[in-house]
Design a protein around this motif. Structure first.
Motif, mmCIF file in Angstrom:
data_model
loop_
_atom_site.group_PDB
_atom_site.id
_atom_site.type_symbol
_atom_site.label_atom_id
_atom_site.label_comp_id
_atom_site.label_asym_id
_atom_site.label_seq_id
_atom_site.Cartn_x
_atom_site.Cartn_y
_atom_site.Cartn_z
ATOM 1 N N GLY A 269 0.474 -1.115 0.329
ATOM 2 C CA GLY A 269 -0.007 -0.270 0.066
ATOM 3 C C GLY A 269 0.532 1.207 -0.008
ATOM 4 N N GLN A 270 2.071 1.313 0.113
ATOM 5 C CA GLN A 270 3.224 2.608 -0.192
ATOM 6 C C GLN A 270 3.948 2.061 -1.793
ATOM 7 N N ILE A 271 3.582 4.029 -2.302
ATOM 8 C CA ILE A 271 4.795 4.309 -3.437
ATOM 9 C C ILE A 271 6.295 4.353 -2.721
ATOM 10 N N VAL A 272 6.758 2.987 -2.918
ATOM 11 C CA VAL A 272 8.643 2.207 -3.066
ATOM 12 C C VAL A 272 9.114 3.014 -4.378
ATOM 13 N N ASN A 273 7.964 3.474 -5.819
ATOM 14 C CA ASN A 273 9.311 3.754 -6.679
ATOM 15 C C ASN A 273 8.388 4.785 -6.913
ATOM 16 N N CYS A 274 8.815 5.182 -7.447
ATOM 17 C CA CYS A 274 7.967 6.504 -8.924
ATOM 18 C C CYS A 274 8.464 7.525 -9.707
ATOM 19 N N LYS A 275 7.808 7.392 -11.102
ATOM 20 C CA LYS A 275 8.587 8.284 -12.288
ATOM 21 C C LYS A 275 7.362 8.293 -12.838
ATOM 22 N N ILE A 276 8.026 10.208 -13.054
ATOM 23 C CA ILE A 276 7.190 10.776 -13.758
ATOM 24 C C ILE A 276 7.248 11.327 -14.868
ATOM 25 N N HIS A 277 7.464 10.846 -16.467
ATOM 26 C CA HIS A 277 7.707 11.614 -17.368
ATOM 27 C C HIS A 277 5.990 12.396 -18.448
ATOM 28 N N VAL A 296 5.057 7.473 0.853
ATOM 29 C CA VAL A 296 4.055 7.615 1.226
ATOM 30 C C VAL A 296 2.768 6.594 0.508
ATOM 31 N N ARG A 297 1.711 6.570 1.410
ATOM 32 C CA ARG A 297 0.691 5.475 1.590
ATOM 33 C C ARG A 297 0.397 6.141 0.360
ATOM 34 N N HIS A 298 0.011 5.160 -1.308
ATOM 35 C CA HIS A 298 -1.096 4.805 -2.378
ATOM 36 C C HIS A 298 -2.638 5.205 -2.009
ATOM 37 N N ASP A 299 -2.759 5.911 -1.504
ATOM 38 C CA ASP A 299 -4.493 7.340 -1.155
ATOM 39 C C ASP A 299 -4.264 7.452 -1.452
ATOM 40 N N PRO A 300 -5.915 7.947 -2.020
ATOM 41 C CA PRO A 300 -6.093 9.404 -2.401
ATOM 42 C C PRO A 300 -5.537 11.045 -1.487
ATOM 43 N N GLU A 301 -6.606 10.112 -0.225
ATOM 44 C CA GLU A 301 -6.327 11.604 0.509
ATOM 45 C C GLU A 301 -5.012 11.860 1.578
ATOM 46 N N LYS A 304 -3.540 13.687 -1.500
ATOM 47 C CA LYS A 304 -3.165 15.277 -1.438
ATOM 48 C C LYS A 304 -3.136 16.078 -0.382
ATOM 49 N N ASP A 305 -2.878 15.656 1.242
ATOM 50 C CA ASP A 305 -2.237 16.025 2.227
ATOM 51 C C ASP A 305 -0.850 15.752 1.768
ATOM 52 N N THR A 306 0.186 15.459 1.798
ATOM 53 C CA THR A 306 1.235 15.481 0.797
ATOM 54 C C THR A 306 1.504 16.313 0.205
ATOM 55 N N LEU A 307 0.327 16.893 -0.590
ATOM 56 C CA LEU A 307 1.174 17.989 -2.046
ATOM 57 C C LEU A 307 0.569 19.460 -1.775
ATOM 58 N N ALA A 308 -0.569 18.909 -0.736
ATOM 59 C CA ALA A 308 -1.633 20.699 -0.190
ATOM 60 C C ALA A 308 -0.084 21.661 -0.127
#
Length: 329
Positions: A269-277, A296-301, A304-308
């Motif tokens: 349930g947690q993001i362990v790797n992220c790539k953005i293109h 971060v937990r892979h959960d919308p809320e 949203k809090d992480t990026l606020a």
């Protein structure tokens, strides 16, 4: 056999009740529970929830998503569906013998004029169309067998709520098999309500047993214990979503500010790797966003809090924070 009275429509409580019965009630007794859930998707124990559920649809329509103890595939429950649970002592004759538990249901249906049959490993069908899927869970020397009965369900919603893009997620979870489905009521000479069907089915199943059978109502103390199990397991994000097997997600969307593609590796349930293109423009390095999302937990809320507090325009001009989050699911 003891039939446990349960009027709850809360899937979290109902699945906790099953756990309570198999683990904590008298292990020398056989039990039956007939129960219903408010609109819910019930996920198999070893499945990837995100892969099985049309998340946007279930959130929009207020549909519950809860993981059960048994394996098998995801199923949709509504108030046109009736669930049955048998709990008994396991032995070599019973272990993985689904027919041992589907036959009483088939026999009961035959007594009210509905000709059903056991097909495949664990389904019950009418005219080749599935109306019941079953699954089992073992605890010590006990077995819990439960199944759905589509009596008068919204079959269109059954398809919509369990549909996600086939190319969206590469997962190690067990995928559900879609099949043609039908409702029992369409094969009955006289239309009755689900509650009337439940009462009739209970009567027929109890009559079919040689030993003395009766209906049992849980005490306040027992109900409190079931609610403890509900809150500790079935009401938690960790069980319903975080329990999903490791999976990879790839999703791209085009917005006014350009095209964004996100690739995620998610474990427990947690993001362990992220790539953005993408072909968007920004003043700051997108790698900063990638590092921010790892762990971060892979959960919308949660996301949203992480990026606020992030000045998102500096990373992706013309693309909103909400639009970016939509690429993460």
């Amino acid at each position: 056999m003891i039939s446990i009275k349960n009027d709850s429509l809360d899937p979290r409580f109902n699945l906790a009740l099953e756990e309570y019965v198999i683990k904590e009630m008298d292990p020398t007794k056989d039990y039956l529970i007939l129960w219903q859930n408010a609109p819910s998707v019930i996920i198999g124990r070893y499945q990837n929830t995100l892969e099985e559920v049309n998340r946007e649809y279930v959130e929009k329509h207020g549909i519950n998503v809860v993981r059960r103890l048994s394996g098998g595939g995801a199923v949709y429950h509504d108030l046109g569906n009736l669930n049955y649970t048998f709990v008994t002592t396991s032995n070599d004759e019973i272990r993985n013998n689904f027919r041992r538990f589907t036959e009483p249901v088939i026999k009961a249906l035959a007594r009210i004029g509905v000709k059903a049959e056991h097909t495949g490993r664990n389904d019950i069908t009418i005219d080749g169309k599935k109306f019941s899927g079953t699954a089992q869970y073992y605890y010590q020397d006990r077995v819990l067998h439960h199944g759905t009965i589509l009596f008068d369900s919204d079959l269109q919603r059954v398809q919509e709520v369990l549909t996600v893009r086939a190319d969206k997620i590469a997962s190690k979870g067990i995928k559900s098999v879609r099949s043609r489905v039908t409702n029992v009521i369409d094969y009955m000479e006289e239309r009755i309500s689900v509650k009337e069907f439940q009462q009739l089915l209970e009567k027929l199943l109890l009559e079919d047993r040689a030993e003395e059978s009766y209906v049992y109502e849980l005490s306040e103390q027992e109900l409190a214990r079931v609610n403890e199990l509900r809150d500790a397991r079935y009401a938690t994000w960790e069980w319903n979503w975080g329990k999903s097997p490791k999976y990879n997600l790839k999703k791209g969307e085009r917005f006014a500010g350009g095209y964004v593609e996100v690739l995620l590796d998610v474990d427990k349930g947690q993001i362990v790797n992220c790539k953005i293109h993408g072909d968007f423009f920004g003043k700051r390095e997108v790698e900063e966003l990638e590092r921010l999302l790892v762990g971060v937990r892979h959960d919308p809320e949660t996301l949203k809090d992480t990026l606020a507090s992030v000045q998102f325009e500096e990373y992706m001009a013309g693309i909103t924070r909400e639009e970016f989050i939509s690429c993460l699911f």
